[in-house]
Design a protein around this motif. Structure first.
Motif, PDB file in Angstrom:
ATOM      1  N   TYR A 171       0.401   4.378   0.942  1.00 54.80           N
ATOM      2  CA  TYR A 171       0.366   5.173   2.163  1.00 54.80           C
ATOM      3  C   TYR A 171       1.239   4.537   3.248  1.00 54.80           C
ATOM      4  O   TYR A 171       1.972   5.228   3.964  1.00 54.80           O
ATOM      5  CB  TYR A 171      -1.063   5.325   2.672  1.00 54.80           C
ATOM      6  CG  TYR A 171      -1.920   6.212   1.809  1.00 54.80           C
ATOM      7  CD1 TYR A 171      -1.715   7.587   1.779  1.00 54.80           C
ATOM      8  CD2 TYR A 171      -2.931   5.679   1.018  1.00 54.80           C
ATOM      9  CE1 TYR A 171      -2.499   8.418   0.984  1.00 54.80           C
ATOM     10  CE2 TYR A 171      -3.716   6.487   0.223  1.00 54.80           C
ATOM     11  CZ  TYR A 171      -3.494   7.857   0.209  1.00 54.80           C
ATOM     12  OH  TYR A 171      -4.266   8.669  -0.586  1.00 54.80           O
ATOM     13  N   ASN A 172       1.142   3.222   3.384  1.00 49.90           N
ATOM     14  CA  ASN A 172       1.957   2.526   4.377  1.00 49.90           C
ATOM     15  C   ASN A 172       3.442   2.635   4.049  1.00 49.90           C
ATOM     16  O   ASN A 172       4.280   2.788   4.942  1.00 49.90           O
ATOM     17  CB  ASN A 172       1.556   1.048   4.451  1.00 49.90           C
ATOM     18  CG  ASN A 172       0.121   0.873   4.916  1.00 49.90           C
ATOM     19  OD1 ASN A 172      -0.450   1.738   5.577  1.00 49.90           O
ATOM     20  ND2 ASN A 172      -0.473  -0.258   4.564  1.00 49.90           N
ATOM     21  N   ASP A 200       0.839  -1.197   0.000  1.00 49.27           N
ATOM     22  CA  ASP A 200       0.000   0.000   0.000  1.00 49.27           C
ATOM     23  C   ASP A 200       0.881   1.258   0.000  1.00 49.27           C
ATOM     24  O   ASP A 200       1.793   1.374   0.826  1.00 49.27           O
ATOM     25  CB  ASP A 200      -0.904   0.003   1.239  1.00 49.27           C
ATOM     26  CG  ASP A 200      -1.861   1.169   1.233  1.00 49.27           C
ATOM     27  OD1 ASP A 200      -1.471   2.248   1.727  1.00 49.27           O
ATOM     28  OD2 ASP A 200      -2.988   1.021   0.727  1.00 49.27           O
ATOM     29  N   THR A 246      -9.982   7.746  12.351  1.00 46.55           N
ATOM     30  CA  THR A 246      -8.526   7.689  12.243  1.00 46.55           C
ATOM     31  C   THR A 246      -7.847   8.730  13.114  1.00 46.55           C
ATOM     32  O   THR A 246      -6.822   8.449  13.753  1.00 46.55           O
ATOM     33  CB  THR A 246      -8.098   7.896  10.777  1.00 46.55           C
ATOM     34  OG1 THR A 246      -8.752   6.930   9.955  1.00 46.55           O
ATOM     35  CG2 THR A 246      -6.585   7.738  10.620  1.00 46.55           C
ATOM     36  N   LEU A 286      -3.598   3.920   9.948  1.00 51.88           N
ATOM     37  CA  LEU A 286      -3.911   3.831   8.525  1.00 51.88           C
ATOM     38  C   LEU A 286      -4.465   2.453   8.163  1.00 51.88           C
ATOM     39  O   LEU A 286      -5.424   2.337   7.389  1.00 51.88           O
ATOM     40  CB  LEU A 286      -2.657   4.119   7.691  1.00 51.88           C
ATOM     41  CG  LEU A 286      -2.215   5.576   7.583  1.00 51.88           C
ATOM     42  CD1 LEU A 286      -0.874   5.670   6.872  1.00 51.88           C
ATOM     43  CD2 LEU A 286      -3.267   6.392   6.835  1.00 51.88           C
ATOM     44  N   ILE A 313       4.865   5.101   2.444  1.00 48.84           N
ATOM     45  CA  ILE A 313       5.297   6.473   2.725  1.00 48.84           C
ATOM     46  C   ILE A 313       5.640   6.623   4.203  1.00 48.84           C
ATOM     47  O   ILE A 313       6.663   7.234   4.571  1.00 48.84           O
ATOM     48  CB  ILE A 313       4.203   7.478   2.316  1.00 48.84           C
ATOM     49  CG1 ILE A 313       4.095   7.547   0.784  1.00 48.84           C
ATOM     50  CG2 ILE A 313       4.507   8.873   2.873  1.00 48.84           C
ATOM     51  CD1 ILE A 313       2.945   8.391   0.288  1.00 48.84           C
ATOM     52  N   VAL A 314       4.797   6.057   5.072  1.00 49.77           N
ATOM     53  CA  VAL A 314       5.069   6.109   6.511  1.00 49.77           C
ATOM     54  C   VAL A 314       6.350   5.333   6.830  1.00 49.77           C
ATOM     55  O   VAL A 314       7.160   5.756   7.656  1.00 49.77           O
ATOM     56  CB  VAL A 314       3.881   5.544   7.308  1.00 49.77           C
ATOM     57  CG1 VAL A 314       4.203   5.513   8.799  1.00 49.77           C
ATOM     58  CG2 VAL A 314       2.634   6.372   7.061  1.00 49.77           C
ATOM     59  N   TYR A 356      -8.315   3.804   8.758  1.00 54.82           N
ATOM     60  CA  TYR A 356      -8.542   4.604   7.553  1.00 54.82           C
ATOM     61  C   TYR A 356      -9.454   3.896   6.558  1.00 54.82           C
ATOM     62  O   TYR A 356     -10.320   4.523   5.940  1.00 54.82           O
ATOM     63  CB  TYR A 356      -7.203   4.948   6.895  1.00 54.82           C
ATOM     64  CG  TYR A 356      -7.331   5.903   5.726  1.00 54.82           C
ATOM     65  CD1 TYR A 356      -7.673   7.237   5.939  1.00 54.82           C
ATOM     66  CD2 TYR A 356      -7.132   5.472   4.418  1.00 54.82           C
ATOM     67  CE1 TYR A 356      -7.795   8.119   4.878  1.00 54.82           C
ATOM     68  CE2 TYR A 356      -7.257   6.339   3.353  1.00 54.82           C
ATOM     69  CZ  TYR A 356      -7.584   7.662   3.580  1.00 54.82           C
ATOM     70  OH  TYR A 356      -7.728   8.537   2.521  1.00 54.82           O
TER      71      TYR A 356
END
Length: 256
Positions: A13-14, A11, A179, A82, A16-17, A86
């Motif tokens: 978003y994951n 994913d 969230t 997330l 990026i974190v 999310y």
């Protein structure tokens, strides 16, 4: 579960974190090692000098101080929020949880995904910074990690820290309405021991157990046993109980 874990690991978003945690922890680890002016002198036979030098280098392996723990806890809370909240807020969870698998299986796969990403975002920059700083003495590094048993204890140290952060964040996420509440609640609970200077909760209790085990014991097996003895209840038992509670709540609570 394997497909769900792979989906979470890919994913964007994951990821990026994960990159955020990797870079920020790497910077703080490197900064901490380069600002460490500790000088040690060892006298005695050559074998004793090599052993003590390797042990002292092993004790410089990056661990979680206040700055490092802040980034570490934030990264873990972001990942779990997330993954667990999310998709519910965006209604994506309605399709995920409609699959012919139990809710707790989905939540467990998400928690394991968060553990994998948080563990890698921590251990990789820690080793990179450590090897970069001490790369001019590879034999002492090898002796410290394998001969003195630091590698096994260090991996266990990070596993406990990751389990603690993810389990608290998962339970908070399952109890939160959205969230934002999940992220805020997780960070608050994770940072309370730092603000109140509680030595009986992570990160202090795990860090102290690691340091005492590797300074008071002489043999690798004794060091691991002492480390587990000093951190088992808070480092392993408590997080497992909280993660189990999160899985139970996931079965009772609706997807929304």
């Amino acid at each position: 579960m394997r497909a769900q874990i792979m989906w979470e690991l890919e994913d964007p978003y994951n990821l990026i974190v994960f990159i955020f945690g990797f870079i920020m922890l790497g910077i703080t680890f490197f900064s901490g090692l380069t600002s460490n002016d500790t000088v040690f002198m060892v006298a005695g036979p050559e074998g004793v000098i090599v052993s003590e030098s390797a042990k002292n280098i092993g004790l410089t392996l990056p661990r979680l101080g206040v700055e490092e723990y802040t980034i570490f806890a934030l990264t873990g809370a972001l990942l779990v929020s997330l993954m667990l909240r999310y998709d519910r807020d965006t209604r994506v969870a309605r399709s995920v949880y409609s699959l012919p698998i139990r809710n707790h299986s989905v939540v467990l796969s998400k928690a394991l995904s968060a553990m994998i990403l948080l563990f890698l975002a921590s251990i990789l920059p820690a080793f990179l910074a450590f090897i970069y700083i001490h790369g001019d003495v590879p034999e002492l590094i090898r002796r410290a990690l394998f001969g003195e048993g630091f590698l096994a204890g260090y991996l266990l140290y990070w596993a406990m820290m990751v389990l603690y952060v993810v389990s608290i964040s998962a339970l908070v996420a399952m109890l939160s309405p959205n969230t934002f509440a999940s992220l805020l609640g997780s960070i608050t609970l994770l940072y309370v021991p730092i603000v109140l200077k509680l030595r009986s909760l992570p990160p202090a209790v795990i860090d102290n157990a690691f340091f005492k085990a590797y300074t008071a014991q002489f043999y690798p097996s004794d060091r691991i046993a002492a480390f587990l003895d000093g951190s088992f209840y808070v480092g392993l038992l408590l997080p497992v109980v909280m993660l189990g509670m999160a899985l139970i709540v996931s079965e009772w609570r609706d997807v929304s």
